[in-house]
Design an enzyme around this catalytic site. Sequence first.
Site: not given
Ligand code: DX5
Ligand code: ZN
Length: 212
Positions: A8, A33, A35, A37, A66, A68, A137, A143, A145, A171, A173, A193
């Site tokens: 990501s 990927h 993200d 938002m 993705h 959001m 998810m 976010f 991390g 997706d 963690g 990510g």
């Molecule tokens: C969360 C995102 C994920 C996230 C992945 O809102 O959709 O794609 O950034 O990041 P890590 O791998 O650090 O959880």
């Molecule tokens: Zn994502």
Amino acid sequence: MDVLIAPSVLSADFACLTDELADAAEGGADWFHLDVMDGHFVPNITFGPFVVKAIRAATELFLDCHLMIQDPLTYAPQFAKAGADLVTFHAEVDQDPEQIIDAIEAQGKKAGMVVNPGTDAQVLQHWLPRLSLVVVMSVKPGFAGQSFMPDVLEKIAVLRSLGYEGNIEMDGGVSPDTARACKDAGATVLVAGSAVFGEADRAAAIRAIREA
Ligand code: DX5
Ligand code: ZN
């Protein structure tokens, strides 16, 4: 088939995105990927089609976008046009999935849907035949991390029991510590990510997830 790794870009350094993309691609990334938002569907804002267009010009890898966002019906086609290969939107938005899928496919791109940790996989049943990807998810979206939520893994078996044969992506963690459980549960794409862009050696980070 081996699992696909999709770093990501949310965790990359945007001041030198071209180098970051090249580094991860050379390190063995399969997809990127992206993200997106909007500050409404989730309490964070990232980037729009303009940045996706720049990423498209900087890499030949498959772009998994993705969304959001609250209004994918209006914006999904714009991300498709900007160069995303696949655009996913959330089951939780208050819009007709059929129309959104039509709008993405009208741009010649693939469509996918995403379920939040609190949403049952069954809500996707009606649209599964049209989806190239289902994103499960494993954190609350918004976010990078955050900690992986193992309970959501059972949704993979539910999707397969509903006859879904396409890709299933985890997706949130995902790390060398949690990747094994994802693969054992049947995930075919892993987003990472912080576990990739948060590490200095991206090739080693991707290898660690792949070999977990
Ligand atoms: C969360 C995102 C994920 C996230 C992945 O809102 O959709 O794609 O950034 O990041 P890590 O791998 O650090 O959880
Ligand atoms: Zn994502």
